[in-house]
Design an enzyme around this catalytic site. Structure first.
Site, short mmCIF file in Angstrom:
data_model
loop_
_atom_site.label_atom_id
_atom_site.label_comp_id
_atom_site.label_asym_id
_atom_site.label_seq_id
_atom_site.Cartn_x
_atom_site.Cartn_y
_atom_site.Cartn_z
N ASP A 97 0.80 -1.23 0.00
CA ASP A 97 0.00 0.00 0.00
C ASP A 97 0.83 1.28 0.00
OD1 ASP A 97 0.72 -0.91 2.62
OD2 ASP A 97 -0.62 0.59 3.49
N GLU A 107 -0.88 -1.83 5.05
CA GLU A 107 -0.03 -1.86 6.25
C GLU A 107 -0.17 -0.60 7.07
OE1 GLU A 107 2.89 -1.35 9.10
OE2 GLU A 107 2.88 -0.06 7.35
N GLU A 108 -0.45 0.53 6.40
CA GLU A 108 -0.38 1.85 7.06
C GLU A 108 -1.59 2.11 7.96
OE1 GLU A 108 2.26 3.64 7.06
OE2 GLU A 108 3.36 3.28 5.20
N HIS A 145 7.47 8.71 4.75
CA HIS A 145 6.24 9.49 4.79
C HIS A 145 6.47 10.97 4.42
CE1 HIS A 145 3.90 6.39 7.47
NE2 HIS A 145 4.71 5.80 6.59
ZN ZN Z 1 4.96 3.77 6.53
ZN ZN Z 2 6.30 0.94 5.81
#
Ligand code: ZN
Ligand code: ZN
Length: 393
Positions: free
Chosen positions: A79, A137-138, A364
């Site tokens: 993702d 995952e986030e 990020h």
């Molecule tokens: Zn991340």
């Molecule tokens: Zn990650």
């Protein structure tokens, strides 16, 4: 035995093309339709039987070794994040507002490369390799949703292995640590309720803004005064919402934040103290506070036996790299911990920053990008580790 680093270099054009394609077409958690489709097609190309739709948009394939044996799960996450990319790269996101800013495009490309390498090395390991491409995952629960769909069964998984490209360290660095590696994460809210009214007549109100401010300050005592100095923990208030007008004291304010810990005992102490401080501080100022905590992920704790095998595999396949065995690596969290909580294994870090080329923004960040040399290192490490783990069981 195959020289997996040499093979990873031969496959670099493939790995890079895959990674850049995923990077150009990022998809948010549980929306990885295009990505999952390409993953499935690539695995089918090498003759693997593929199951799609595992945990909504996840993909799973099995790779059998030369004889029966244990099952090793290799995992990549797929993702992206809701970020407007600012790298200016040729392969920048074409899906505006969505960006692979954590390196999961690389993880997916690495695991596809590893699948190719292990497919041509089936005579070198017993047992089964379960290739797992995980969605979301986030913070959206992708690992849990795959577990709920049975990813750890049929065949039952004996060992788990995952990795993360790591821009906090330069390319050529490997983080392979025993024990605590990443923190467990919580997400909390505190709703403070008072009595609203005119900003010029505060005596007729019960001010939740003031109570909220006191709570934020008092929460700073939890880590400094309730957690033992040799334990690591974080309590961060990251949101403070309330009020709509300069002359109105609002009825409520809402605080939000995160707690990070490695040990469950520490987590329990912190949750208890945050709740007490919130409710008693609010009460002392005439307000009322409601604390709600949601557990996001457990801590990532690497299994000692497995990590030693991976450390020795790293020395063999990538002897020139710097191996860092200091733990923990970060207070960041990772939902692979849910799989590792059920089946022991390990999670390792592959340095991917290159400051000279401006490829050293943190995960990020809208300018996040990696030195793609790290993709070959990661693929070689994963393939070599997989073979050595399966041969040791
Ligand atoms: Zn991340
Ligand atoms: Zn990650």
């Amino acid at each position: 035995m195959t020289d997996f680093y040499a093979q990873a270099r031969e496959l670099f054009a493939y790995t890079q093309a895959m990674r850049r394609d995923f990077h150009m077409h990022p998809e948010l958690g549980f929306q990885e339709i295009r990505t999952a489709g390409i993953v499935a097609k690539e695995l089918q190309k090498i003759g693997l039987e593929v199951t799609t739709g595992v945990g909504k948009t996840g993909v799973v394939a099995l790779l059998e070794g030369s004889q029966p044996g244990p099952t090793l799960l290799l995992r990549a996450d797929m993702d992206a994040l809701p970020i407007v990319e600012q790298t200016g790269a040729d392969y920048a996101s074409q899906n505006k507002g969505v960006m692979h800013a954590c390196g999961h495009d690389g993880h997916t490309a690495i695991l596809l490369t590893v699948a190719r390498m292990l497919d041509s090395a089936r005579d070198q390991f017993p047992g089964t390799i379960k290739l797992v491409f995980q969605p979301a995952e986030e913070g959206q629960g992708g690992a849990e949703s795959m577990i709920a769909d049975g990813v750890l069964d049929n065949p039952k998984v004996d060992v788990t292995f995952g990795l993360h490209l790591w821009n906090e360290q330069p390319v050529g660095w490997l983080g392979i640590a025993e024990g605590s590696t990443m923190a467990g994460a919580e997400m909390f809210t505190i709703k403070v309720t008072g009595k609203g009214g005119h900003g010029a007549m505060p005596h007729t109100t019960i001010d939740p803004v003031l109570a909220g401010a006191h709570i934020v300050a008092a929460l700073q005592s939890v880590v400094s005064r309730n957690v033992a100095p040799l334990d690591s923990a974080v309590v961060s208030v990251t949101q403070f919402h309330g009020g709509d007008a300069f002359n109105v004291i609002p009825q409520t304010v809402e605080l939000g934040g995160t707690i990070r810990t490695f040990r469950l005992e520490v987590r329990d102490i912190i949750l208890k103290r945050v709740e007490e401080i919130a409710s008693k501080t609010a009460e002392s100022l005439g307000c009322n506070a409601e604390f709600v905590n949601t557990r996001l992920t457990p801590a990532v704790i690497n299994d000692s036996d497995t990590i030693r095998i991976v450390q020795s595999a790293a020395k063999k396949v990538l002897p020139l790299l710097t191996m860092d065995a200091s733990s923990p690596i970060t207070m960041g969290s990772e939902d692979f911990a849910y799989m590792m909580e059920k089946i022991p294994g390990c999670f390792v870090f592959v340095g991917s920053a290159n400051a000279d080329r401006g490829l050293n923004y943190s995960h990020h960040h809208p300018k996040f990008d990696v030195d793609e040399q790290a993709l070959s290192y990661a693929a070689a490490l994963m393939a070599q580790s997989a073979i050595e783990i399966l041969n040791s069981k």
